[in-house]
Design an enzyme around this catalytic site. Structure first.
Site, short mmCIF file in Angstrom:
data_model
loop_
_atom_site.label_atom_id
_atom_site.label_comp_id
_atom_site.label_asym_id
_atom_site.label_seq_id
_atom_site.Cartn_x
_atom_site.Cartn_y
_atom_site.Cartn_z
N ASP A 60 -17.99 52.66 -10.17
CA ASP A 60 -18.44 52.31 -8.83
C ASP A 60 -19.56 51.30 -9.02
O ASP A 60 -20.68 51.66 -9.39
CB ASP A 60 -18.94 53.56 -8.08
CG ASP A 60 -19.36 53.22 -6.65
OD1 ASP A 60 -19.43 52.02 -6.30
OD2 ASP A 60 -19.61 54.17 -5.88
N ASN A 91 -14.36 40.36 -10.00
CA ASN A 91 -13.50 40.28 -8.81
C ASN A 91 -13.84 41.34 -7.76
O ASN A 91 -13.66 41.10 -6.57
CB ASN A 91 -12.04 40.42 -9.27
CG ASN A 91 -11.10 40.67 -8.11
OD1 ASN A 91 -10.73 39.75 -7.37
ND2 ASN A 91 -10.70 41.94 -7.92
N TYR A 156 -21.45 38.61 3.72
CA TYR A 156 -20.41 38.48 2.68
C TYR A 156 -20.43 37.06 2.10
O TYR A 156 -20.46 36.86 0.87
CB TYR A 156 -19.06 38.81 3.32
CG TYR A 156 -17.84 38.49 2.49
CD1 TYR A 156 -17.56 39.21 1.34
CD2 TYR A 156 -16.94 37.49 2.90
CE1 TYR A 156 -16.42 38.93 0.58
CE2 TYR A 156 -15.80 37.21 2.16
CZ TYR A 156 -15.54 37.92 1.01
OH TYR A 156 -14.43 37.64 0.27
N GLY A 157 -20.43 36.05 2.99
CA GLY A 157 -20.43 34.65 2.53
C GLY A 157 -21.69 34.32 1.74
O GLY A 157 -21.62 33.63 0.72
N ALA A 158 -22.82 34.85 2.17
CA ALA A 158 -24.08 34.58 1.46
C ALA A 158 -24.05 35.21 0.07
O ALA A 158 -24.53 34.61 -0.90
CB ALA A 158 -25.25 35.13 2.27
N LYS A 160 -21.51 35.63 -1.81
CA LYS A 160 -20.62 34.84 -2.68
C LYS A 160 -21.18 33.44 -2.92
O LYS A 160 -20.92 32.84 -3.98
CB LYS A 160 -19.23 34.75 -2.05
CG LYS A 160 -18.53 36.10 -1.89
CD LYS A 160 -18.05 36.64 -3.22
CE LYS A 160 -17.05 37.77 -3.00
NZ LYS A 160 -16.32 38.11 -4.23
N1 LIG Z 1 -7.86 38.62 0.14
C1 LIG Z 1 -8.46 37.52 0.59
O1 LIG Z 1 -8.05 36.92 1.60
C2 LIG Z 1 -9.68 36.98 -0.14
C3 LIG Z 1 -10.15 35.73 0.25
C4 LIG Z 1 -11.26 35.22 -0.40
C5 LIG Z 1 -11.86 35.92 -1.42
N2 LIG Z 1 -11.38 37.15 -1.76
C6 LIG Z 1 -12.06 37.84 -2.86
O2 LIG Z 1 -11.10 38.30 -3.77
C7 LIG Z 1 -11.55 39.49 -4.41
C8 LIG Z 1 -10.51 40.57 -4.30
O3 LIG Z 1 -10.22 40.79 -2.94
P1 LIG Z 1 -8.91 41.57 -2.45
O4 LIG Z 1 -8.54 40.98 -1.17
O5 LIG Z 1 -7.93 41.67 -3.57
O6 LIG Z 1 -9.58 43.00 -2.14
P2 LIG Z 1 -9.02 44.49 -2.10
O7 LIG Z 1 -7.55 44.56 -1.97
O8 LIG Z 1 -9.86 45.17 -1.06
O9 LIG Z 1 -9.48 45.03 -3.52
C9 LIG Z 1 -10.84 45.14 -3.80
C10 LIG Z 1 -11.01 45.68 -5.19
O10 LIG Z 1 -12.42 45.81 -5.44
C11 LIG Z 1 -12.69 47.12 -5.87
N3 LIG Z 1 -13.99 47.57 -5.40
C12 LIG Z 1 -14.50 47.50 -4.14
N4 LIG Z 1 -15.71 48.07 -4.11
C13 LIG Z 1 -15.99 48.48 -5.36
C14 LIG Z 1 -17.09 49.14 -5.98
N5 LIG Z 1 -18.18 49.51 -5.28
N6 LIG Z 1 -17.03 49.40 -7.30
C15 LIG Z 1 -15.95 49.05 -8.03
N7 LIG Z 1 -14.87 48.44 -7.51
C16 LIG Z 1 -14.90 48.16 -6.19
C17 LIG Z 1 -11.56 47.98 -5.31
O11 LIG Z 1 -11.33 49.07 -6.18
P3 LIG Z 1 -11.34 50.62 -5.72
O12 LIG Z 1 -10.80 50.68 -4.34
O13 LIG Z 1 -10.52 51.28 -6.77
O14 LIG Z 1 -12.77 50.97 -5.83
C18 LIG Z 1 -10.37 47.03 -5.37
O15 LIG Z 1 -9.75 47.09 -6.63
C19 LIG Z 1 -12.90 39.83 -3.76
O16 LIG Z 1 -13.93 39.33 -4.57
C20 LIG Z 1 -12.84 39.08 -2.44
O17 LIG Z 1 -14.13 38.76 -1.99
C21 LIG Z 1 -10.31 37.69 -1.15
#
Ligand SMILES: NC(=O)c1ccc[n+]([C@@H]2O[C@H](COP(=O)([O-])OP(=O)(O)OC[C@H]3O[C@@H](n4cnc5c(N)ncnc54)[C@H](OP(=O)(O)O)[C@@H]3O)[C@@H](O)[C@H]2O)c1
Length: 249
Positions: A60, A91, A156-158, A160
């Site tokens: 976590d 990520n 969130y944007g800030a 990143k």
């Molecule tokens: N999808 C989009 O449209 C998009 C666009 C721009 C940027 N992003 C970026 O891409 C990345 C992945 O996004 P996604 O859309 O694939 O998200 P997602 O499906 O919500 O997956 C998020 C991942 O982060 C893990 N996570 C969240 N909080 C955590 C914590 N406190 N400790 C450890 N692990 C944690 C989750 O694991 P558990 O649930 O197992 O904890 C999960 O594996 C992020 O950095 C996001 O900001 C996504």
């Protein structure tokens, strides 16, 4: 041949999951991480079924200690397999949003802790050993919202945008020792997290970009895999937009 070991945080879902599969396909030994051990175990099984090597470490990522512990356990795994921790993909993130005035301090702290503090202390733990070996590759997963004002995504944007600055700082700090650091900045991508958070908004956001479609997680994973590969040996300190062209309009 030296098999590289990669740690992909947040690889129990979405973009991290696709990245773990792609890096394993490309020949890396992969440390899958997240909070959910059941989904983590499924990703490990999927990689093993494809002939790859993977190991799940629950974490976590909420503070410096959790980051340092994950780094230590991932390094231990790499070394027990006869290798070293060569690749880090930061990520894992929280995409919480909402109007500024309604944002609780606890939400602000949680977003900054997972999206910024944890990557900082993972790099602090892992980059010195990469530098001592003279090689390593780190990718920070950013977002379109780090470079543009998207309604409801200020914190969130800030978080990143700060991560993108760290990408440049770390590229300068560790580059002379052979460690490359880059950001990948995805646009709307269909994942469990984005579908739950944005729903129909995901498609509407994608339609604002020249290419006009929602990405698959594999579209982002392919670019991350390129940036950590030796093919990208002259690329460091960049924030690479993978957003269907959204940032040009
Ligand atoms: N999808 C989009 O449209 C998009 C666009 C721009 C940027 N992003 C970026 O891409 C990345 C992945 O996004 P996604 O859309 O694939 O998200 P997602 O499906 O919500 O997956 C998020 C991942 O982060 C893990 N996570 C969240 N909080 C955590 C914590 N406190 N400790 C450890 N692990 C944690 C989750 O694991 P558990 O649930 O197992 O904890 C999960 O594996 C992020 O950095 C996001 O900001 C996504």
């Amino acid at each position: 041949m030296n098999i590289k070991t990669a740690l992909v945080t947040g690889s129990t879902s979405g973009i991290g999951h696709a990245t773990a599969l792609k890096l394993a396909q490309d020949g890396a030994r992969v440390v899958v991480s997240g909070r959910d051990a059941r989904r983590g175990g499924e990703v490990v099984e999927q990689i093993r079924a494809g002939g790859g090597t993977a190991h799940f470490i629950a974490a976590d990522l909420s503070d410096a200690q959790s980051a340092a512990e994950l780094a230590a356990r991932a390094t231990e795994f790499a070394e027990s397999a006869g290798g070293s921790l060569d690749i880090l993909v930061n990520n894992a993130a929280i995409g919480a949003g909402g109007p500024t005035a309604g944002t609780e301090e606890s939400t602000f702290d949680a977003v900054l802790s997972t999206n910024l503090k944890a990557p900082f202390f993972l790099v602090a733990s892992l980059a010195p050993a990469m530098a001592a070996r003279g090689s390593g590759a780190i990718v920070n997963v950013s977002t379109l919202a780090a470079a543009r004002a998207l309604p409801g995504l200020a914190v969130y944007g800030a978080s990143k945008a700060a991560l993108d600055l760290l990408t440049k700082s770390w590229a300068a700090e560790f580059g002379p020792a052979g460690v490359r650091v880059n950001s990948v900045s995805p646009g709307p991508t269909r994942t469990p997290g984005s579908e739950a958070g944005l729903g129909e908004g995901l498609r509407q956001l994608a339609e604002q970009a020249p290419l006009g479609f929602v990405a698959d997680p594999e579209d982002i994973a392919a670019v991350i895999a390129f940036l950590v590969s030796d093919e990208a040996r002259f690329v460091t300190g960049t924030v690479l937009d993978v957003d269907g062209g959204r940032t040009v309009v």
